[in-house]
Motif scaffolding. Sequence first.
Motif, short mmCIF file in Angstrom:
data_model
loop_
_atom_site.label_atom_id
_atom_site.label_comp_id
_atom_site.label_asym_id
_atom_site.label_seq_id
_atom_site.Cartn_x
_atom_site.Cartn_y
_atom_site.Cartn_z
N HIS A 11 2.06 -3.13 -8.66
CA HIS A 11 1.40 -3.13 -7.60
C HIS A 11 1.77 -4.50 -6.60
O HIS A 11 2.13 -5.58 -7.10
CB HIS A 11 -0.22 -3.44 -7.67
N PHE A 12 1.55 -4.19 -5.21
CA PHE A 12 2.13 -5.36 -4.53
C PHE A 12 1.27 -6.51 -4.68
O PHE A 12 0.06 -6.40 -4.55
CB PHE A 12 1.85 -4.98 -2.88
N THR A 27 2.78 -3.67 7.97
CA THR A 27 1.86 -2.61 6.88
C THR A 27 1.25 -3.80 6.13
O THR A 27 1.58 -5.10 6.27
CB THR A 27 2.70 -1.91 5.89
N SER A 28 0.11 -3.36 5.47
CA SER A 28 -0.56 -4.14 4.47
C SER A 28 0.54 -5.41 3.88
O SER A 28 0.31 -6.45 3.66
CB SER A 28 -1.18 -3.52 3.42
N MET A 29 1.57 -4.77 3.22
CA MET A 29 2.49 -5.32 2.44
C MET A 29 3.17 -6.34 3.32
O MET A 29 3.44 -7.34 2.98
CB MET A 29 3.43 -4.25 1.67
N VAL A 71 -2.88 -8.34 -9.72
CA VAL A 71 -3.83 -7.29 -9.30
C VAL A 71 -4.48 -6.82 -10.52
O VAL A 71 -3.87 -5.95 -11.34
CB VAL A 71 -3.02 -6.30 -8.55
N LEU A 72 -5.79 -6.66 -10.62
CA LEU A 72 -6.52 -5.95 -11.75
C LEU A 72 -6.73 -4.48 -11.85
O LEU A 72 -6.74 -3.98 -12.61
CB LEU A 72 -7.90 -6.59 -11.98
N ASP A 73 -7.08 -3.96 -10.56
CA ASP A 73 -7.59 -2.61 -10.37
C ASP A 73 -7.04 -1.86 -8.81
O ASP A 73 -6.80 -2.85 -8.09
CB ASP A 73 -8.75 -2.51 -10.42
N VAL A 74 -6.55 -0.68 -8.87
CA VAL A 74 -6.29 -0.28 -7.55
C VAL A 74 -7.27 1.05 -7.54
O VAL A 74 -7.09 2.01 -8.44
CB VAL A 74 -4.80 0.31 -7.53
N LEU A 75 -7.83 1.04 -6.34
CA LEU A 75 -8.65 2.30 -6.33
C LEU A 75 -8.09 2.93 -4.75
O LEU A 75 -7.89 2.59 -3.78
CB LEU A 75 -10.17 1.66 -5.97
N ALA A 76 -7.73 4.22 -4.93
CA ALA A 76 -7.45 4.83 -3.68
C ALA A 76 -8.49 4.96 -2.73
O ALA A 76 -9.78 5.09 -3.10
CB ALA A 76 -7.07 6.38 -3.88
N LYS A 77 -8.07 4.60 -1.33
CA LYS A 77 -9.12 4.77 -0.27
C LYS A 77 -9.65 6.12 0.09
O LYS A 77 -8.58 7.01 0.51
CB LYS A 77 -8.45 3.94 0.91
#
Lengths: 264, 400
Positions: B142-143, B169-171, B263-269
């Motif tokens: 993850h970024f 972009t966010s990145m 990054v602990l967790d990624v949740l799709a928006k």
Amino acid sequence: MNIVVCIKQVPSSSNVEVDPVTGVLKREGAKSKMNPYDLFALEQAFLLRERYGGTVAALSMGPNQAMEVLYEALYMGADSGVLASDRRFAGADVLTTSYTLAQCVRKMGKYDLVICGKQTTDGDTGQVGPEMAEWLEIPHACDVTAVDSFSEGEGAFIVKVNMDHSIHTVKLQAPCLITVDKDVNTPRLPSYLRKKRLGKAYISVWSMDDLPDQDESHYGLAGSPTQVERIFPPQVSDDRERFTGTGEELADRLYSLLREKKRI
Amino acid sequence: MAYIEVNQEKVTQENAERLASVCPFGAIVVGEAGLTIESGCRLCGLCLKADKDGVLTLVEDKPSVTVDKSAWQGIAVLAECDGDQVYPITLELLGKALEMAAPSGAPVFAVVTGWKVSSAVENLRYYGADRIYVYDDSLLEHFEPLRYTVCVTDLIQKVRPSVVMAGATSMGRSLAPRIAARFGTGITADCTGLAIRENGDLVQTRPAFGGNIMAQIVTPHTRPQLCTVRYRVFDAAPRREKPTAQVEVMQAPDGLENLGAQVLDVLAKPKELDISEAEVIVAVGRGVKDEAGLSLAKRLADILGAQLACTRPMVENGWFDPRRQIGLSGRTVKPKLIITIGVSGAVQFAAGMDKSEFIISINNDPEASIFNLSHIGLVGDLYEVLPAFMEKVEREGLIL
């Protein structure tokens, strides 16, 4: 928890035009205000102070007039304020602006968190925050929508980061820097009582001579790698076109138009 | 240390006031001691241009150190991928990079950072880059700005590209400035125009002051030169018949897990319903009379990735959620593109959308007032135009 919030004074209106003949900038009046994004950064800091104790210091860079936004921050609830103001800071681009602010943070002593607005309404680049984090050699996260928690034991924040397609939950070791978007909280208004009580105290003005690094070539225009070569008015096309035809013809027109605009 | 010097002997009431009025930052002050330049001065130089009497002089020291530009060659694009998909912004950056590199024959690189990116890299090989550098490591899944900064720094030190391009972009917005500070170099955000001079300097154009002014910016003394570009500003590189890019797998630097961020967790928006933030809108009005018309509009919105919006009567007849209403009693929108379908253009509606960047309208009434504010007016029956359009899309396909 010691928090530093970076704020900036920006023009009230972005209504500026360039005279197409003389190339001179026409700006309506000289009214200014606090960058609206910074209000949310300040509020985030106050909320954390309520939860974890500590202090909130506001930091700005600009001409003497920028004292106004530091007082506004003070009356909202900041404990102190610092204005970096020096003619030698003039003409600073992102690199030297972030460097100057980072120098101020270093001078301010021990801190756990730096909060910046996601961007300013005049520069509109959103780059000063990440560059400051680099100068301070600390981790950062942009566009934070919530600070979930701070763990004293680990010395780390858990934050929610708004990415293009997802929300990241990120652990950041303190000290660290975050930028916050607008509308993540409801900023409080400046308090009249605080204004009466505090008056005009608690704001320090620092020049380059007060900062750890006193090499002039690292500040202002001299230290800025970018140069604005010229400014010019954008080309606006006010063309209005109208087409009639069969459904098929108009569909072709629509298709090629959307292709041209890279929408399909 | 650069500054503007005032020759007080040449100051007159007239030129002093003129110069003070020219300064956009209010830094020129007329007082009893004559003319003074205060610390608000950003050295924009407008006063120097307006100064006809030789009152002001720019005193400037040239930087003593200038980088050896010949040691920095080529253009590196920081790619963004997900699974085997390469995001369109990356292809657009490549398109511009290839165009800029063509005259000098400078190499174009793509840099991919992530985990399990081999299929995206394979896909990317078809888009004209000379070489793709790949940092493929589970710690890069993850970024995270610091981890990615360390990898891109490694790449820049080894390859020495003259230009580094990232998406706005966010990145890109988080990563590129951090890299710029690490190299003590310049970065320009949201460029709308880019060109390279013979000496390798990147000429960057971007809107300033809320888009009312364009600024032309260069980074003449340092390398690399960084810039970010928004989505849909440049044309995407076309896909080649055969893959052109060589792939070079890089070793991710050690210690990525010890940089203080994880990054602990990624949740799709979930897709949010907020038409005021939409980049593209399809708005329907009373000219859309039935389910069939509505489904045509919906299909158009799907094709364009647009939000569907409507006029007030469409909310009143219960066809739409009020949150989709544009106008004085609804939302104000300012999308890059709005297509109105069967909308007459009442002033209340117009007030909510007339700042849109580009307006296309379809209406069978040539007298409809919506045409007065449309950049493109298509006078025709939506029930004929839209089906023919869908057919054409099916026949000729989509780019994105």
